[in-house]
Design a protein around this motif. Sequence first.
Motif, short mmCIF file in Angstrom:
data_model
loop_
_atom_site.label_atom_id
_atom_site.label_comp_id
_atom_site.label_asym_id
_atom_site.label_seq_id
_atom_site.Cartn_x
_atom_site.Cartn_y
_atom_site.Cartn_z
N VAL A 13 12.29 23.16 73.50
CA VAL A 13 13.66 22.73 73.20
C VAL A 13 14.00 21.46 73.97
O VAL A 13 14.65 20.54 73.44
CB VAL A 13 14.68 23.85 73.51
N PHE A 43 15.41 28.01 67.48
CA PHE A 43 14.66 26.77 67.35
C PHE A 43 13.23 27.07 66.92
O PHE A 43 12.53 27.86 67.55
CB PHE A 43 14.67 26.00 68.67
N SER A 57 16.54 23.75 63.96
CA SER A 57 17.27 24.85 64.59
C SER A 57 18.04 25.60 63.51
O SER A 57 18.64 24.98 62.62
CB SER A 57 18.23 24.34 65.67
#
Length: 280
Positions: A13, A43, A57
């Motif tokens: 992320v 995600f 996402s």
Amino acid sequence: MAFEIATASADDVRLIMSWAKDESWNPANTDHWAFHAMDPGAFLIGRLAGEPVACISVTRYGAGFGFLGCYITRPEVRGKGYGIQLWRAGMARMAGRNVGLDGVVAQQANYAKSGFRLAWNNVRHEGAPGSIKPPPGVALVDARHLPFDKLIAYDRRFFPEARDSFLAPWITAPERAALAAVKDGEIVGFGVIRAAVTAARIGPLYGATPEIASALVSALGEAMPGKSVAVDVPEINKKAVTLALGMGLRPAFATARMYTGADPAIDYAGFYGLTSLELG
């Protein structure tokens, strides 16, 4: 070469946020602290021969709503079908939900092919707000000091589902400030500012009146001295557009808010700024 899709790790992320910076989306520095808290599986990352090359996402809220964002394929592998594979995997995770997104306006036709329809446009406004005091009887206080259940209930007026696990880290993560406007013991406005690469990002921004919303923008801007601010203004609230321009904030770029289902029943009159292009 094998293309594999998996749930993104916390490190992934952080990498995705760097890709968003490369796209000039100016994500806030520590927003990712709240992303995993809301939906740890939201995600997805695509790897080509083990190398990360694409992401999306797909955040689930409650039982019936979802939000799609961070749809990025790295420039060197675009046009090879990897992005659409991620898209399909993400939409499969959203099955049965009304899904929202804030997409590049030029891509509306492509999103429409997947069942999305335009609800309104958002326009990011940037600049340096002046000093504006709150209206008489209204106090601006640190939102972290308010009863959390009251803040959750207020936020719920402007978002399709409750998002308790997101809101807690959103107001407490580093490099940010969160303010609430309070009158007669009740919350009448709320805003969060977060440090970013360029203009500090304000979102969400709610207010019972334009005067309250503008006082919040001013106070939040003072919490990040020396920085311009950026607010993603929903054009469905015409007063929000008038407020941004009246404070000297200028349009920077637009996104299209689209849904697969009906527009959510929220308080549009008090909705002055989006929370996040990634999570809604």
